[in-house]
Write an enzyme that holds these catalytic residues in place. Structure first.
Site, mmCIF file in Angstrom:
data_model
loop_
_atom_site.group_PDB
_atom_site.id
_atom_site.type_symbol
_atom_site.label_atom_id
_atom_site.label_comp_id
_atom_site.label_asym_id
_atom_site.label_seq_id
_atom_site.Cartn_x
_atom_site.Cartn_y
_atom_site.Cartn_z
ATOM 1 C CD GLN A 130 -2.324 1.025 2.928
ATOM 2 O OE1 GLN A 130 -2.393 -0.043 3.525
ATOM 3 N NE2 GLN A 130 -2.743 2.137 3.470
ATOM 4 C CB SER A 133 2.956 7.148 4.343
ATOM 5 O OG SER A 133 1.891 6.600 5.050
ATOM 6 C CD GLU A 248 -3.811 0.607 7.210
ATOM 7 O OE1 GLU A 248 -4.157 1.591 6.546
ATOM 8 O OE2 GLU A 248 -2.624 0.316 7.431
ATOM 9 C CD GLU A 378 -0.949 10.908 19.148
ATOM 10 O OE1 GLU A 378 -0.794 10.248 18.096
ATOM 11 O OE2 GLU A 378 -0.295 10.684 20.181
HETATM 12 C C1 LIG Z 1 4.811 -0.208 11.238
HETATM 13 C C2 LIG Z 1 4.339 0.776 10.194
HETATM 14 C C3 LIG Z 1 3.897 0.328 8.972
HETATM 15 C C4 LIG Z 1 3.443 1.231 8.011
HETATM 16 N N1 LIG Z 1 3.060 0.744 6.785
HETATM 17 C C5 LIG Z 1 2.658 1.612 5.831
HETATM 18 C C6 LIG Z 1 2.304 1.146 4.532
HETATM 19 O O1 LIG Z 1 2.358 -0.061 4.243
HETATM 20 N N2 LIG Z 1 1.925 2.039 3.600
HETATM 21 C C7 LIG Z 1 1.850 3.382 3.871
HETATM 22 O O2 LIG Z 1 1.466 4.131 2.976
HETATM 23 N N3 LIG Z 1 2.198 3.868 5.081
HETATM 24 C C8 LIG Z 1 2.593 3.016 6.066
HETATM 25 N N4 LIG Z 1 2.968 3.496 7.308
HETATM 26 C C9 LIG Z 1 2.976 4.935 7.533
HETATM 27 C C10 LIG Z 1 1.866 5.423 8.445
HETATM 28 O O3 LIG Z 1 0.613 5.398 7.764
HETATM 29 C C11 LIG Z 1 2.242 6.827 8.911
HETATM 30 O O4 LIG Z 1 3.426 6.709 9.690
HETATM 31 C C12 LIG Z 1 1.151 7.457 9.739
HETATM 32 O O5 LIG Z 1 0.039 7.758 8.939
HETATM 33 C C13 LIG Z 1 1.646 8.744 10.443
HETATM 34 O O6 LIG Z 1 2.237 9.611 9.543
HETATM 35 P P1 LIG Z 1 3.686 10.244 9.804
HETATM 36 O O7 LIG Z 1 4.614 9.126 10.153
HETATM 37 O O8 LIG Z 1 4.015 11.100 8.642
HETATM 38 O O9 LIG Z 1 3.522 11.129 11.117
HETATM 39 P P2 LIG Z 1 2.910 12.599 11.197
HETATM 40 O O10 LIG Z 1 1.627 12.635 10.437
HETATM 41 O O11 LIG Z 1 3.969 13.587 10.820
HETATM 42 O O12 LIG Z 1 2.588 12.714 12.734
HETATM 43 C C14 LIG Z 1 3.580 13.070 13.708
HETATM 44 C C15 LIG Z 1 2.890 13.202 15.063
HETATM 45 O O13 LIG Z 1 1.913 14.272 15.005
HETATM 46 C C16 LIG Z 1 0.630 13.797 15.407
HETATM 47 N N5 LIG Z 1 -0.416 14.440 14.602
HETATM 48 C C17 LIG Z 1 -0.411 14.621 13.249
HETATM 49 N N6 LIG Z 1 -1.553 15.231 12.862
HETATM 50 C C18 LIG Z 1 -2.287 15.434 13.995
HETATM 51 C C19 LIG Z 1 -3.563 16.033 14.252
HETATM 52 N N7 LIG Z 1 -4.295 16.528 13.246
HETATM 53 N N8 LIG Z 1 -4.013 16.059 15.523
HETATM 54 C C20 LIG Z 1 -3.259 15.538 16.554
HETATM 55 N N9 LIG Z 1 -2.037 14.977 16.363
HETATM 56 C C21 LIG Z 1 -1.565 14.926 15.103
HETATM 57 C C22 LIG Z 1 0.675 12.307 15.122
HETATM 58 O O14 LIG Z 1 -0.268 11.599 15.922
HETATM 59 C C23 LIG Z 1 2.099 11.942 15.462
HETATM 60 O O15 LIG Z 1 2.244 11.759 16.857
HETATM 61 C C24 LIG Z 1 3.422 2.611 8.287
HETATM 62 C C25 LIG Z 1 3.858 3.084 9.533
HETATM 63 C C26 LIG Z 1 4.328 2.180 10.472
HETATM 64 C C27 LIG Z 1 4.801 2.716 11.796
#
Ligand SMILES: Cc1cc2nc3c(=O)[nH]c(=O)nc-3n(C[C@H](O)[C@H](O)[C@H](O)COP(=O)(O)OP(=O)(O)OC[C@H]3O[C@@H](n4cnc5c(N)ncnc54)[C@H](O)[C@@H]3O)c2cc1C
Length: 410
Positions: A130, A133, A248, A378
Site C-alpha cells: 500500500q 504515506s 485497514e 491521536e
Molecule cells: C509499522 C508501520 C507500517 C506502516 N506501513 C505503511 C504502509 O504499508 N503504507 C503506507 O502508505 N504507510 C505506512 N505506514 C505509515 C503510516 O501510515 C504513517 O506513519 C502514519 O500515517 C503517520 O504519519 P507520519 O509518520 O508522517 O507522522 P505525522 O503525520 O507527521 O505525525 C507526527 C505526530 O503528530 C501527530 N499528529 C499529526 N496530525 C495530527 C492532528 N491533526 N491532531 C493531533 N495529532 C496529530 C501524530 O499523531 C504523530 O504523533 C506505516 C507506519 C508504520 C509505523
C-alpha cells in the site's frame, strides 16, 4: 450475547483444525516477528504457506466466490485466524493484499482488474503493498506530492513514498498520486495499481528498532502506468483511499483479532513465572496481567460484535477507528505484562536463542509502530471525536483551497 461457537461454527472450526493438521508439513511455523536465517528463503516459504492455505480454501474465505473467495462469513474468517494462531502459523505474507488492497480492487476495480489480480493475490502468486504515506504526508495524507501526469494511454509517475510495508517483496501496489494540483487537496488525487517491477521503481528497505526490516522507502522516477491500471475515476482517489483505510482499521485490531501475542499466551506465561517471583513482584505482575486481560478480552468481544454487524450487511465505519485504538492499547498492555513477568530475562533474551522470552521483548518493541501505522492514536481520537461523537471539527484552513495555492505544497 453468546461468545461460544454456534453448532455450525464449531463444525467449521473442527474442519479448519483438521485441514491445518493435514497440511501441517507444508506450512511455516515461525514465531511472530522472528527472522529466519535467509530472508529470501523465508519469503518463499511464506508464499508457499499461503498458497497451500488458499488451495485448502482457507484464504479470503469471506470474499465472494466470483472473486476467488468462499462466500463465507466474517465469523468463519475470524475462526481461521484463531486456528492459524493456535497452530503457530505466522501472519500471511499477503496480509496487506488480503486486508486492504484486495477489498479496494474489489470495490473500485474493473471486471478485467478483478480477473487479473484477485485470485493471484489470494494464492500469494503476487504480493501487494500500500503506497500512500510520503515523507511530508502521513496523517495529512491528502497533502501528498507524488504526481501522475497523463501521457497518451499512460500516466507518468514521479515522487517518493515511505514506510511501505512489504514493498521489498511486492509484485503490485496500490498507489495514491496527485493528478490535478489545481483542485483542493482531496479532489485532485487518483489511485493506480502499480507494477513494483516496472522500470523506474526503486525500493530501499528501512530497519526498525526490533531488528526487522518490514518496511521501505519507494522512489518513482518517470514510471509509466497504463490507464487501464487506474482504480476509480481520475480525481476520485480520496474516495478509493478511504475504502483502503477503513478496511485497514478493521484488519488491524478492529475485528477483535489479537495484535501480536494473545492473552492466552500471557496466561500460560503467568502460570509458569508467577510462583518464582518475590511476593512484591508477584503483586505487581498479577495487577499487570489482570489489566491486560480485561483490555484484551474487552477488545476481542467488541470486535466480534463489529464483525457481526458488518457480516449482516454493514460497512466498516468510523467506529472501526475505536477498535484499532483499543486493540493497540490492549496489545501493549499484554506485551508489557509479559515483559514484566520475564524481568531481566526479557531484555537479555534477544539474540540469545531463548525464543519464548525474546518473542515478548520483540513484540513490545514492535507495537509502538502499530500505534502509528494506518492512523496514529491521536488522529484516530480526532476521527472518533468528529465522526462518532459529533464534536466540532479541527480547523482545516487548506481544505477548500486549490492544492497549488495551499501551504501543503511547502
Ligand atoms: C509499522 C508501520 C507500517 C506502516 N506501513 C505503511 C504502509 O504499508 N503504507 C503506507 O502508505 N504507510 C505506512 N505506514 C505509515 C503510516 O501510515 C504513517 O506513519 C502514519 O500515517 C503517520 O504519519 P507520519 O509518520 O508522517 O507522522 P505525522 O503525520 O507527521 O505525525 C507526527 C505526530 O503528530 C501527530 N499528529 C499529526 N496530525 C495530527 C492532528 N491533526 N491532531 C493531533 N495529532 C496529530 C501524530 O499523531 C504523530 O504523533 C506505516 C507506519 C508504520 C509505523
Amino acid at each position: 450475547m453468546d461468545f461460544d461457537d454456534t453448532p455450525d461454527e464449531a463444525a467449521y472450526r473442527a474442519r479448519v483444525r483438521d485441514l491445518l493438521a493435514q497440511h501441517a508439513g507444508d506450512l511455516v511455523h515461525l514465531d511472530a516477528g522472528e527472522e529466519a536465517a535467509d530472508a529470501g528463503e523465508q519469503e518463499q516459504a511464506l508464499r508457499r504457506t499461503q498458497r497451500v492455505l488458499a488451495e485448502a480454501g482457507l484464504v479470503g474465505v469471506a470474499w465472494a466466490a466470483e472473486h476467488g473467495g468462499q462466500g463465507g462469513s466474517l465469523a468463519q474468517q475470524a475462526i481461521i485466524g484463531q486456528e492459524l494462531a493456535r497452530a503457530k502459523v505466522p501472519s500471511l505474507i499477503n496480509h496487506i493484499g488480503i486486508g486492504m488492497c484486495g477489498p479496494t480492487v474489489i470495490a473500485h476495480g474493473t471486471p478485467d482488474q478483478h480477473e487479473r489480480y484477485l485470485a493471484r493475490l489470494l494464492r500469494a502468486d503476487d504480493v501487494w503493498c500500500q503506497l500512500f504515506s510520503e515523507p511530508a504526508s502521513g496523517s495529512d495524507l491528502a497533502a501528498l506530492r507524488t504526481t501522475a501526469v497523463r501521457d497518451g494511454d499512460d500516466w507518468v509517475v514521479n515522487g517518493q513514498k515511505v514506510w511501505t510495508t512489504l514493498a521489498h517483496v511486492s509484485d503490485h501496489g496500490i498507489l495514491l498520486t496527485r493528478t490535478d494540483p489545481d483542485r483542493p487537496k482531496h479532489g485532485g488525487l487518483t489511485m493506480f495499481v502499480v507494477d513494483m517491477h516496472a522500470p523506474g521503481v526503486t525500493v530501499r528497505p528501512l530497519r526498525q528498532m526490533g531488528g526487522q526490516s518490514d518496511f521501505n522507502e519507494v522512489f518513482f522516477d518517470d514510471v509509466r502506468i497504463p490507464d487501464t491500471e487506474r482504480l476509480g475515476e481520475p480525481g476520485e482517489g480520496w474516495r478509493v483511499a478511504l475504502t483502503t483505510l477503513l478496511n485497514e482499521r478493521v484488519a488491524v485490531g478492529g475485528g477483535g483479532n489479537d495484535l501480536g501475542l494473545s492473552v492466552e499466551s500471557l496466561a500460560r506465561l503467568a502460570a509458569a513465572k508467577l510462583p518464582g517471583l518475590t511476593a512484591q513482584r508477584q503483586v505487581l505482575a498479577r495487577q499487570a496481567v489482570g489489566r491486560a486481560a480485561v483490555a484484551a478480552l474487552g477488545n476481542r468481544y467488541t470486535g466480534y460484535r463489529r464483525l457481526t454487524a458488518i457480516s449482516q450487511g454493514g460497512l466498516p465505519g468510523p467506529e472501526a477507528s475505536a477498535g484499532k485504538l483499543a486493540g493497540t492499547a490492549a496489545a501493549k498492555l499484554v506485551a508489557d505484562a509479559g515483559v514484566r513477568l520475564l524481568g531481566d530475562d526479557a531484555v537479555f533474551a534477544v539474540g540469545t536463542g531463548d525464543d519464548e522470552a525474546g518473542r515478548w521483548q520483540r513484540n513490545q518493541a514492535w507495537l509502538p509502530g502499530i500505534a502509528i501505522a494506518g492512523g496514529t492514536d491521536e488522529v484516530l481520537r480526532n476521527i472518533i471525536g468528529e465522526r462518532v461523537l459529533g464534536l466540532p471539527p479541527e480547523p482545516r484552513e487548506d481544505k477548500h483551497r486549490p492544492f497549488n495555492a495551499s501551504g501543503s505544497t511547502r
